[in-house]
Design a protein around this motif. Sequence first.
Motif, PDB file in Angstrom:
ATOM      1  N   SER A   6      32.837  49.463  34.634  1.00  0.00           N
ATOM      2  CA  SER A   6      33.489  50.738  34.904  1.00  0.00           C
ATOM      3  C   SER A   6      33.080  51.769  33.875  1.00  0.00           C
ATOM      4  O   SER A   6      33.325  51.602  32.685  1.00  0.00           O
ATOM      5  CB  SER A   6      35.007  50.570  34.900  1.00  0.00           C
ATOM      6  OG  SER A   6      35.631  51.785  35.220  1.00  0.00           O
ATOM      7  N   ASN A   8      32.992  56.123  33.493  1.00  0.00           N
ATOM      8  CA  ASN A   8      33.439  57.372  34.100  1.00  0.00           C
ATOM      9  C   ASN A   8      32.698  58.551  33.487  1.00  0.00           C
ATOM     10  O   ASN A   8      32.582  58.650  32.274  1.00  0.00           O
ATOM     11  CB  ASN A   8      34.941  57.572  33.894  1.00  0.00           C
ATOM     12  CG  ASN A   8      35.765  56.489  34.557  1.00  0.00           C
ATOM     13  OD1 ASN A   8      35.391  55.995  35.610  1.00  0.00           O
ATOM     14  ND2 ASN A   8      36.862  56.115  33.941  1.00  0.00           N
ATOM     15  N   THR A 144      41.085  53.336  29.174  1.00  0.00           N
ATOM     16  CA  THR A 144      42.054  52.273  29.401  1.00  0.00           C
ATOM     17  C   THR A 144      42.353  51.523  28.104  1.00  0.00           C
ATOM     18  O   THR A 144      42.468  50.299  28.082  1.00  0.00           O
ATOM     19  CB  THR A 144      41.590  51.285  30.498  1.00  0.00           C
ATOM     20  OG1 THR A 144      40.920  51.994  31.531  1.00  0.00           O
ATOM     21  CG2 THR A 144      42.786  50.580  31.120  1.00  0.00           C
ATOM     22  N   PRO A 165      45.860  55.279  30.353  1.00  0.00           N
ATOM     23  CA  PRO A 165      46.528  55.709  31.588  1.00  0.00           C
ATOM     24  C   PRO A 165      47.944  56.205  31.344  1.00  0.00           C
ATOM     25  O   PRO A 165      48.539  56.848  32.200  1.00  0.00           O
ATOM     26  CB  PRO A 165      46.529  54.434  32.442  1.00  0.00           C
ATOM     27  CG  PRO A 165      46.456  53.319  31.457  1.00  0.00           C
ATOM     28  CD  PRO A 165      45.626  53.828  30.315  1.00  0.00           C
ATOM     29  N   TYR A 206      47.262  61.558  35.538  1.00  0.00           N
ATOM     30  CA  TYR A 206      46.825  60.361  36.250  1.00  0.00           C
ATOM     31  C   TYR A 206      48.016  59.681  36.911  1.00  0.00           C
ATOM     32  O   TYR A 206      49.077  59.612  36.308  1.00  0.00           O
ATOM     33  CB  TYR A 206      46.166  59.405  35.246  1.00  0.00           C
ATOM     34  CG  TYR A 206      45.795  58.060  35.804  1.00  0.00           C
ATOM     35  CD1 TYR A 206      44.554  57.865  36.411  1.00  0.00           C
ATOM     36  CD2 TYR A 206      46.678  56.990  35.717  1.00  0.00           C
ATOM     37  CE1 TYR A 206      44.214  56.624  36.924  1.00  0.00           C
ATOM     38  CE2 TYR A 206      46.341  55.752  36.235  1.00  0.00           C
ATOM     39  CZ  TYR A 206      45.113  55.579  36.835  1.00  0.00           C
ATOM     40  OH  TYR A 206      44.777  54.347  37.344  1.00  0.00           O
ATOM     41  N   PRO A 207      47.871  59.202  38.158  1.00  0.00           N
ATOM     42  CA  PRO A 207      46.707  59.267  39.061  1.00  0.00           C
ATOM     43  C   PRO A 207      46.778  60.516  39.931  1.00  0.00           C
ATOM     44  O   PRO A 207      47.621  60.611  40.824  1.00  0.00           O
ATOM     45  CB  PRO A 207      46.848  58.005  39.896  1.00  0.00           C
ATOM     46  CG  PRO A 207      48.331  57.744  39.941  1.00  0.00           C
ATOM     47  CD  PRO A 207      48.925  58.325  38.689  1.00  0.00           C
ATOM     48  N   SER A 232      42.381  63.126  36.625  1.00  0.00           N
ATOM     49  CA  SER A 232      41.731  61.819  36.701  1.00  0.00           C
ATOM     50  C   SER A 232      42.242  61.000  37.876  1.00  0.00           C
ATOM     51  O   SER A 232      43.440  60.970  38.132  1.00  0.00           O
ATOM     52  CB  SER A 232      41.964  61.047  35.392  1.00  0.00           C
ATOM     53  OG  SER A 232      41.401  59.754  35.448  1.00  0.00           O
ATOM     54  N   GLN A 233      41.319  60.352  38.580  1.00  0.00           N
ATOM     55  CA  GLN A 233      41.558  59.397  39.657  1.00  0.00           C
ATOM     56  C   GLN A 233      41.300  60.008  41.035  1.00  0.00           C
ATOM     57  O   GLN A 233      41.883  61.017  41.408  1.00  0.00           O
ATOM     58  CB  GLN A 233      42.977  58.826  39.610  1.00  0.00           C
ATOM     59  CG  GLN A 233      43.266  57.718  40.639  1.00  0.00           C
ATOM     60  CD  GLN A 233      43.889  58.242  41.915  1.00  0.00           C
ATOM     61  OE1 GLN A 233      44.628  59.229  41.905  1.00  0.00           O
ATOM     62  NE2 GLN A 233      43.611  57.592  43.032  1.00  0.00           N
ATOM     63  N   GLY A 234      40.358  59.386  41.726  1.00  0.00           N
ATOM     64  CA  GLY A 234      40.088  59.727  43.113  1.00  0.00           C
ATOM     65  C   GLY A 234      39.458  61.079  43.355  1.00  0.00           C
ATOM     66  O   GLY A 234      39.556  61.623  44.455  1.00  0.00           O
ATOM     67  N   SER A 254      34.777  58.834  38.669  1.00  0.00           N
ATOM     68  CA  SER A 254      34.497  57.402  38.556  1.00  0.00           C
ATOM     69  C   SER A 254      33.535  56.980  39.655  1.00  0.00           C
ATOM     70  O   SER A 254      32.326  57.081  39.504  1.00  0.00           O
ATOM     71  CB  SER A 254      35.803  56.601  38.634  1.00  0.00           C
ATOM     72  OG  SER A 254      36.687  56.997  37.615  1.00  0.00           O
TER      73      SER A 254
END
Length: 294
Positions: A6, A8, A144, A165, A206-207, A232-234, A254
Amino acid sequence: MPVPTSINGVVSLLRSVLEVIDDGIPTSTEGRRPGPNILIKNRNSHESKIHNWLTEKLNSRSYPTTAYKHSLIRSPVYSSGRKAQLYKYWSSDYLSAEMAIEAARAALSGGISVLEITMSTPGVFEALQFLVHEYPSASLGVGTVLDSQDAKDALKCGAKFLMSPAMVKEILDDVAEGQALYIPGAMTPTEILLASRAGAKIVKVYPVSALGGVQYIAAVKKPFPNIQMIASQGITIDSVGQYIGQGASSVVLSDAIFEKNAMDAKYFDRINQLACSAAFMGSQAVRKIRDNLS
């Protein structure tokens, strides 16, 4: 089955997270920026270089103790003797670190100046050390991060920023002023405000896509216009401009850059293309904001 890796890419309003908040952390102006075709022209020599460097790290046992922990819990094999453990337990970490390095190279050469490698990546510290050495002017960090020991190990390996997160108070307290940037995660307006008042210079929302995406960023920026926020996220590449236009200082990409199919197939040229698109969209968004302010 490929080992999960992972990474980003962070598309920032002012080139990097560190520059957005102007926190005074020194960054090197040295180091080369490879052209877009470097992964094609020099792939074999790159792979050899990575192989030799990681092998040297294994033999010297110079990486952080936390790396042992993450390796040991991922392998069902047990062997007595520390060096024997390294070679048995490290096989998947080694492959994943190599893949992470190549994917990061593809993104960096595509114009992404800020990269986050998450703690879920086996060999995270080895990949970070290698990339910090090769790209001293890039802003490389670890994501993370959930405890202070992992934070300390990441800083020893050259991380310029740490992300979580949620807000981990012990990390916020331990990171010395000017040593690195800690970016805690927050979901609600209350959490965003508490993180800022606790000393966070920038907060990761987040998220974000699960909370409403661009509309949510626009809503929480209204009461907190002076709190720097990373979405952050999606997030997709096409929506980068919308997030920045609604007040996000940066966005974390990501799967939008590091597509699962491309990572599984080790198709790093595809990652390079996506990174170029993301960097272009980010620069366009910045230019639009500047034009509106002028």
